[in-house]
Write a protein that holds these residues in place. Sequence first.
Motif, short mmCIF file in Angstrom:
data_model
loop_
_atom_site.label_atom_id
_atom_site.label_comp_id
_atom_site.label_asym_id
_atom_site.label_seq_id
_atom_site.Cartn_x
_atom_site.Cartn_y
_atom_site.Cartn_z
N ARG A 172 0.84 -1.21 0.00
CA ARG A 172 0.00 0.00 0.00
C ARG A 172 0.87 1.25 0.00
O ARG A 172 0.63 2.19 -0.77
N CYS A 173 1.91 1.28 0.83
CA CYS A 173 2.81 2.42 0.90
C CYS A 173 3.53 2.63 -0.42
O CYS A 173 3.64 3.77 -0.91
N LEU A 174 4.02 1.55 -1.02
CA LEU A 174 4.69 1.65 -2.32
C LEU A 174 3.73 2.22 -3.37
O LEU A 174 4.11 3.09 -4.16
N ALA A 175 2.51 1.73 -3.38
CA ALA A 175 1.51 2.21 -4.34
C ALA A 175 1.24 3.70 -4.14
O ALA A 175 1.17 4.46 -5.11
N GLU A 176 1.08 4.10 -2.91
CA GLU A 176 0.78 5.51 -2.60
C GLU A 176 1.95 6.44 -2.93
O GLU A 176 1.77 7.64 -3.07
N ASN A 177 3.13 5.87 -3.06
CA ASN A 177 4.31 6.67 -3.39
C ASN A 177 4.78 6.48 -4.81
O ASN A 177 5.93 6.79 -5.15
N GLY A 178 3.90 5.96 -5.67
CA GLY A 178 4.16 5.92 -7.10
C GLY A 178 4.84 4.70 -7.66
O GLY A 178 5.25 4.71 -8.83
N VAL A 217 -3.06 -8.90 0.06
CA VAL A 217 -2.17 -8.21 -0.88
C VAL A 217 -2.81 -8.15 -2.25
O VAL A 217 -2.81 -7.10 -2.91
N VAL A 218 -3.39 -9.27 -2.70
CA VAL A 218 -4.07 -9.27 -4.00
C VAL A 218 -5.21 -8.27 -4.00
O VAL A 218 -5.37 -7.50 -4.94
N ARG A 219 -5.97 -8.25 -2.93
CA ARG A 219 -7.09 -7.30 -2.81
C ARG A 219 -6.57 -5.86 -2.85
O ARG A 219 -7.13 -5.01 -3.53
N CYS A 220 -5.48 -5.59 -2.13
CA CYS A 220 -4.89 -4.25 -2.11
C CYS A 220 -4.43 -3.85 -3.51
O CYS A 220 -4.70 -2.73 -3.96
N LEU A 221 -3.73 -4.75 -4.20
CA LEU A 221 -3.28 -4.47 -5.56
C LEU A 221 -4.46 -4.14 -6.46
O LEU A 221 -4.41 -3.22 -7.27
N CYS A 249 -4.31 -2.22 -9.93
CA CYS A 249 -3.55 -3.26 -10.62
C CYS A 249 -4.53 -4.17 -11.38
O CYS A 249 -5.55 -4.58 -10.84
N LYS A 250 -4.19 -4.47 -12.61
CA LYS A 250 -5.04 -5.36 -13.41
C LYS A 250 -4.71 -6.80 -13.06
O LYS A 250 -3.57 -7.23 -13.18
N LEU A 251 -5.71 -7.54 -12.63
CA LEU A 251 -5.48 -8.91 -12.21
C LEU A 251 -5.32 -9.86 -13.39
O LEU A 251 -4.75 -10.92 -13.26
N ASP A 252 -5.82 -9.46 -14.54
CA ASP A 252 -5.77 -10.36 -15.70
C ASP A 252 -4.77 -9.89 -16.75
O ASP A 252 -4.76 -10.37 -17.87
#
Length: 163
Positions: free
Chosen positions: A72-78, A103-107, A112-115
């Motif tokens: 989540r932190c990595l995502a929020e920081n680009g 983690v999958v739910r967060c992505l 993040c595209k799951l497929d």
Amino acid sequence: LLDCATLLVKGGAQVDLAHGSGATPAYLAAQNGHVDVVRCLAENGANLNQANKHGMTPTLAAAQYGHVDAVRCLAENGADLNQAQKDGCTPTYRAAGEGHVDVVRCLRLKGCKLDQPARTAWGYRRRSHTISLSTKLASHHLQRAACIVSSCLVSSYFIFLKQ
């Protein structure tokens, strides 16, 4: 640990300096779930997408080891949530393979595209990625896979209703 990282950064330490395996401070912090250190490094200009010699990025490492707060932190920081390893595996693939539903739910929630088929180091699409992900989920984590699929279907349904 955060105090030490802050002291080093303020003292002029290179935030992207990698050791022999290519692991950067951001990679090691994410791999071990040290969210405050990841945030400190990000705020001081660390490259959150820098891969080690095997193509593992901080996001891939955090996803593989189930550190949802680090993801989540990595995502929020680009950080790039879809950046694949040299073999084409994405953070979603790594997290799902280890059964890290949160983690999958967060992505998914972070866009993040799951497929999305992964790309190999040479830029070719890895067609088996989605099939491999489904197979891995079904064979090792059936109950968790059902939870992920249900979550994605419900999200898609509500997005459809809003349109």
